[in-house]
Design an enzyme around this catalytic site. Structure first.
Site, short mmCIF file in Angstrom:
data_model
loop_
_atom_site.label_atom_id
_atom_site.label_comp_id
_atom_site.label_asym_id
_atom_site.label_seq_id
_atom_site.Cartn_x
_atom_site.Cartn_y
_atom_site.Cartn_z
N ASP A 120 0.84 -1.20 0.00
CA ASP A 120 0.00 0.00 0.00
C ASP A 120 0.88 1.25 0.00
O ASP A 120 0.77 2.11 -0.87
CB ASP A 120 -0.92 0.01 1.23
CG ASP A 120 -1.71 -1.28 1.35
OD1 ASP A 120 -2.50 -1.56 0.44
OD2 ASP A 120 -1.50 -2.02 2.34
N GLU B 26 1.55 -6.55 -5.26
CA GLU B 26 1.34 -5.71 -6.46
C GLU B 26 2.60 -4.99 -6.92
O GLU B 26 2.99 -5.07 -8.08
CB GLU B 26 0.23 -4.68 -6.17
CG GLU B 26 -0.04 -3.77 -7.36
CD GLU B 26 -1.31 -2.97 -7.25
OE1 GLU B 26 -2.29 -3.44 -6.63
OE2 GLU B 26 -1.33 -1.85 -7.79
O1 TRH Z 1 4.24 -6.21 0.80
P1 TRH Z 1 3.21 -6.70 -0.15
O2 TRH Z 1 2.65 -8.01 0.13
O3 TRH Z 1 2.09 -5.64 -0.20
C1 TRH Z 1 0.73 -5.66 -0.53
C2 TRH Z 1 -0.10 -5.48 0.68
O4 TRH Z 1 -0.20 -6.71 1.34
C3 TRH Z 1 -1.43 -4.94 0.33
O5 TRH Z 1 -2.31 -4.88 1.42
C4 TRH Z 1 -2.02 -5.70 -0.79
O6 TRH Z 1 -3.15 -5.03 -1.18
C5 TRH Z 1 -1.05 -5.77 -1.93
O7 TRH Z 1 0.18 -6.35 -1.50
C6 TRH Z 1 -1.57 -6.53 -3.11
O8 TRH Z 1 3.83 -6.74 -1.64
P2 TRH Z 1 4.20 -5.60 -2.70
O9 TRH Z 1 2.96 -5.03 -3.29
O10 TRH Z 1 5.15 -6.19 -3.62
O11 TRH Z 1 4.92 -4.48 -1.88
C7 TRH Z 1 6.20 -4.60 -1.36
C8 TRH Z 1 6.90 -3.26 -1.38
O12 TRH Z 1 8.12 -3.33 -0.64
C9 TRH Z 1 7.30 -2.82 -2.79
O13 TRH Z 1 7.14 -1.42 -2.90
C10 TRH Z 1 8.77 -3.16 -2.88
C11 TRH Z 1 9.19 -2.89 -1.47
N1 TRH Z 1 10.40 -3.58 -1.02
C12 TRH Z 1 11.50 -2.80 -0.72
O14 TRH Z 1 11.46 -1.57 -0.88
N2 TRH Z 1 12.63 -3.40 -0.25
C13 TRH Z 1 12.71 -4.74 -0.08
O15 TRH Z 1 13.78 -5.23 0.36
C14 TRH Z 1 11.59 -5.54 -0.43
C15 TRH Z 1 11.66 -7.05 -0.31
C16 TRH Z 1 10.44 -4.92 -0.89
#
Ligand code: TRH
Length: 390
Positions: A27, A287
């Site tokens: 999010d 996402e």
């Molecule tokens: O963390 P996620 O599972 O996030 C979401 C939420 O669960 C949300 O509620 C839901 O609606 C959505 O998924 C579908 O996965 P996502 O979307 O990949 O987000 C992770 C974020 O973290 C992304 O911006 C990348 C960042 N990230 C970093 O900046 N550094 C890291 O080391 C890692 C592993 C990720």
């Protein structure tokens, strides 16, 4: 304050994003990425309202978790602790985005109704490849009492949707990084990756706890060639801890058979892109990391966010249908990874067949990127749409 900013290409001057962190990092990850791009590339003055500063800090270390208001990378971040609050019309931005229908404060909505002209109000929805999205993208929803209209804005994979988030310089940065082996080696060495681990098949692993990681680790240990699995701290913690035989803290690593598992710290967003670019295969989730993997141009496997009644399997299939209709082994591996198969899975065969198809998947991803690029990028599409309804 913004005199060095690029001239806004659109009529918009100010924009507010309201973000409620439901769980994890997607999010705030999406809102932060969108906010930065609007400010940096379009000269929009952005205020990002977010309810969970500690989660934000995990992907953006500059965040001070005890500040109500702060400037980060030239944009304003406001802590949004609850729904209360009195707002005046002058507080209201020209465009107001509520992320994932997060219900912006009633006081802010009242103030929006007092503005003249009224702000553009958008509900930025979640990403899905399902066909119904095209019919709902940009649909208006008039407020039941106030003279305001909210519009649904859907990201997506076709030109009848809002497209995907993509910074304008990203493709060039990626190409430069990927064409410079020493830059990739220096980057990975920061996390303790050794030259031998670098020469192996490098895999980044980001997934939800229910992914069958232990099964895959077993197969990888018995592989004919070396595999280096880089996993951020806190991800797949049980399987990683069992493999390591110790706490899965950043910096720990172990090798068993052909497989080395190395735990990385959670890195800031721009470094996460580099990690995806430097690896040969990326496991991503949710996402935002899912979208970044598509821009990385490497084979990837998506762990979709689980939903009740396996609704997410429908979304997974919708994506696979448009992304990889012809690559059956990618389908098979993706369905197995997401628990979407009823029969028992032969992980050895599923991995071997998928791995053999990786060169084909890499080629296909070039066309896929081309197709995505032709849809424009989400931030620009959003501003264009806002101009049409102002
Ligand atoms: O963390 P996620 O599972 O996030 C979401 C939420 O669960 C949300 O509620 C839901 O609606 C959505 O998924 C579908 O996965 P996502 O979307 O990949 O987000 C992770 C974020 O973290 C992304 O911006 C990348 C960042 N990230 C970093 O900046 N550094 C890291 O080391 C890692 C592993 C990720």
């Amino acid at each position: 304050m913004h005199q060095n900013k690029p001239q806004a290409k659109h009529q918009t001057r100010s924009l507010a994003i309201f973000c409620k962190v439901v769980d994890n990092y997607g999010d705030i990850g999406i809102c932060w990425r969108l906010a930065r791009q609007l400010e940096n590339e379009h000269g929009v003055a952005v205020t990002l309202w977010v309810d969970d500063l500690p989660s934000f800090k995990r992907i953006c270390p500059e965040v001070a978790i005890d500040r109500d208001e702060q400037q980060i990378a030239a944009l304003t971040v406001r802590h949004w602790p609850d729904q209360d609050g009195v707002f005046a019309a002058v507080d209201v931005a020209d465009i107001v985005i509520e992320f994932f229908a997060c219900d912006i404060p009633p006081g802010y909505i009242t103030a929006m109704a007092q503005c003249n002209p009224r702000p553009v109000w958008l509900n930025l929805e979640g990403l899905t490849a399902e066909e119904w999205v095209e019919g709902c993208h940009t649909l208006p929803s008039p407020h039941p009492r106030l003279p305001l209209t909210k519009y649904f804005f859907f990201p997506g994979f076709t030109n009848n949707t809002g497209g995907l988030l993509l910074e304008s310089g990203l493709e060039q940065q990626r190409r430069q990084f990927q064409s410079d082996p020493s830059a990739m080696a220096t980057f990975l060495a920061r996390f303790g990756v050794t030259p031998a681990e670098m020469a192996a098949l490098k895999v980044s692993l980001f997934c939800y706890p229910q992914a069958p990681v232990a099964k895959l680790f077993e197969v990888w240990q018995a592989s004919d060639t070396g595999i280096t699995c880089l996993v951020p701290e806190g991800v797949a913690a049980d399987a990683v801890q069992t493999f390591l035989g110790q706490d899965a803290k950043a910096g720990t690593a172990a090798t068993r058979g052909a497989l080395t598992v190395r735990v990385l710290p959670f890195v800031p967003q721009p470094d996460y892109d580099k990690l995806l670019w430097a690896c040969d295969l990326n496991f991503v989730r949710g996402e935002d990391s899912f979208v970044r993997a598509q821009w990385a141009g490497k084979p990837f496997i998506w762990h979709i966010y689980p939903q009740d009644e396996n609704l997410h399997h429908k979304k997974l299939n919708a994506f696979l249908k448009c992304y990889a209709a012809t690559i059956e082994n990618l389908h098979e591996f993706s369905l197995a990874w997401n628990g979407a198969k009823t029969e028992t899975i032969d992980w050895d065969a599923t991995w071997t067949q998928f791995q053999a198809d990786m060169p084909r998947i890499s080629l296909m991803s070039i066309n896929w990127q081309r197709q995505l690029l032709s849809n424009g990028d989400l931030a620009s599409n959003l501003l264009k749409f806002a101009d049409t309804v102002r």
